[in-house]
Design a protein around this motif. Structure first.
Motif, PDB file in Angstrom:
ATOM      1  N   TYR A   3       0.808  -0.999  -0.046  1.00 40.43           N
ATOM      2  CA  TYR A   3       0.026   0.112  -0.024  1.00 40.43           C
ATOM      3  C   TYR A   3       1.051   1.159  -0.011  1.00 40.43           C
ATOM      4  O   TYR A   3       1.948   1.331   0.844  1.00 40.43           O
ATOM      5  CB  TYR A   3      -0.869  -0.097   1.264  1.00 40.43           C
ATOM      6  N   LEU A   4       0.445   2.166  -0.726  1.00 41.32           N
ATOM      7  CA  LEU A   4       1.280   3.401  -0.990  1.00 41.32           C
ATOM      8  C   LEU A   4       0.355   4.544   0.053  1.00 41.32           C
ATOM      9  O   LEU A   4      -0.705   4.800  -0.729  1.00 41.32           O
ATOM     10  CB  LEU A   4       1.707   4.005  -2.401  1.00 41.32           C
ATOM     11  N   LYS A   5       0.929   4.932   0.890  1.00 39.02           N
ATOM     12  CA  LYS A   5       0.215   5.984   1.829  1.00 39.02           C
ATOM     13  C   LYS A   5       0.122   7.477   1.129  1.00 39.02           C
ATOM     14  O   LYS A   5       1.122   7.833   0.622  1.00 39.02           O
ATOM     15  CB  LYS A   5       0.863   5.746   3.038  1.00 39.02           C
ATOM     16  N   PRO A   6      -1.068   7.871   1.043  1.00 36.79           N
ATOM     17  CA  PRO A   6      -0.807   9.200   0.301  1.00 36.79           C
ATOM     18  C   PRO A   6      -0.337  10.368   1.169  1.00 36.79           C
ATOM     19  O   PRO A   6      -0.664  10.218   2.624  1.00 36.79           O
ATOM     20  CB  PRO A   6      -2.325   9.496   0.154  1.00 36.79           C
ATOM     21  N   THR A  10      -2.228  14.930  -0.915  1.00 39.28           N
ATOM     22  CA  THR A  10      -3.169  14.313  -1.659  1.00 39.28           C
ATOM     23  C   THR A  10      -4.549  14.034  -0.650  1.00 39.28           C
ATOM     24  O   THR A  10      -5.433  13.973  -1.455  1.00 39.28           O
ATOM     25  CB  THR A  10      -2.409  12.993  -1.935  1.00 39.28           C
ATOM     26  N   SER A  54      -7.659   0.309  -7.412  1.00 41.77           N
ATOM     27  CA  SER A  54      -6.853   0.827  -6.534  1.00 41.77           C
ATOM     28  C   SER A  54      -5.381   0.968  -7.102  1.00 41.77           C
ATOM     29  O   SER A  54      -4.609   0.000  -6.916  1.00 41.77           O
ATOM     30  CB  SER A  54      -6.609   0.042  -5.245  1.00 41.77           C
ATOM     31  N   THR A  55      -5.237   2.233  -7.339  1.00 40.62           N
ATOM     32  CA  THR A  55      -3.682   2.303  -7.708  1.00 40.62           C
ATOM     33  C   THR A  55      -2.601   2.323  -6.730  1.00 40.62           C
ATOM     34  O   THR A  55      -1.576   2.162  -7.021  1.00 40.62           O
ATOM     35  CB  THR A  55      -3.577   3.755  -8.696  1.00 40.62           C
ATOM     36  N   ARG A  56      -3.204   2.853  -5.553  1.00 45.66           N
ATOM     37  CA  ARG A  56      -2.239   2.849  -4.229  1.00 45.66           C
ATOM     38  C   ARG A  56      -2.259   1.369  -3.610  1.00 45.66           C
ATOM     39  O   ARG A  56      -1.474   1.271  -2.768  1.00 45.66           O
ATOM     40  CB  ARG A  56      -2.875   3.901  -3.395  1.00 45.66           C
ATOM     41  N   SER A  59      -5.731  -0.556  -0.064  1.00 42.08           N
ATOM     42  CA  SER A  59      -6.188   0.611   0.811  1.00 42.08           C
ATOM     43  C   SER A  59      -7.516   0.039   1.776  1.00 42.08           C
ATOM     44  O   SER A  59      -7.849  -0.886   1.744  1.00 42.08           O
ATOM     45  CB  SER A  59      -6.714   1.902   0.135  1.00 42.08           C
ATOM     46  N   TYR A 111       2.802   5.180  -9.495  1.00 37.05           N
ATOM     47  CA  TYR A 111       2.266   4.342  -8.624  1.00 37.05           C
ATOM     48  C   TYR A 111       2.802   2.994  -9.216  1.00 37.05           C
ATOM     49  O   TYR A 111       3.276   2.092  -8.214  1.00 37.05           O
ATOM     50  CB  TYR A 111       0.921   4.212  -8.401  1.00 37.05           C
ATOM     51  N   HIS A 121      -2.608  -4.228  -7.294  1.00 34.76           N
ATOM     52  CA  HIS A 121      -3.599  -3.324  -7.581  1.00 34.76           C
ATOM     53  C   HIS A 121      -5.068  -3.930  -7.586  1.00 34.76           C
ATOM     54  O   HIS A 121      -5.376  -4.331  -8.722  1.00 34.76           O
ATOM     55  CB  HIS A 121      -3.112  -2.555  -9.000  1.00 34.76           C
TER      56      HIS A 121
END
Length: 131
Positions: A3-6, A10, A54-56, A59, A111, A121
């Motif tokens: 997971y990429l935290k915004p 953002t 989900s690009t991140r 989530s 991403y 994703h």
């Protein structure tokens, strides 16, 4: 699953977009509180089916959809109830490819450089629920 935290910026931008009719809004049921969670999303239609991705990565909204696949998508103020079905990893490539023109190479590319595996994703097919 990753997971990429915004960033703070953002999160604020997404919050402002969710409050307006600029973005599509996905409303899901939180798995702990049972309350609604609203997130700004972009959907694409591939071969007649609407998808959300989900690009991140994994989530909270993804985890919530897995727990309760009954979601609502609001576009330009018009809401439709859907059942979300997760797309198997091996079938995500055309869906991921369809997102690039909507997000642009800058966003999707950023991403996908950090999370290059399609398994990172989650994608969901949205099937309208009968009234």
């Amino acid at each position: 699953m990753a997971y990429l935290k915004p960033s703070w910026f953002t999160k604020k931008l997404s919050s402002m977009m969710s409050a307006s009719n600029i973005a599509e809004r996905l409303t899901v049921t939180r798995r702990v509180s049972g309350g609604p969670q609203e997130v700004a999303v972009t959907t694409v239609v591939v071969e007649g089916v609407r998808y959300v991705l989900s690009t991140r990565g994994e989530s909270q909204w993804v985890k919530n959809v897995r727990a309760d696949p009954n979601v609502t998508l609001t576009i330009n103020g018009e809401s439709t109830a859907y059942t979300a079905t997760e797309v198997p990893v091996g079938e995500r490539a055309p869906i991921i490819a369809a997102f690039e023109p909507h997000f642009g190479k800058l966003i999707v590319g950023r991403y996908f450089v950090k999370l290059p595996d399609a398994a990172d994703h989650p994608a969901f097919a949205l099937v309208p629920r009968s009234a």
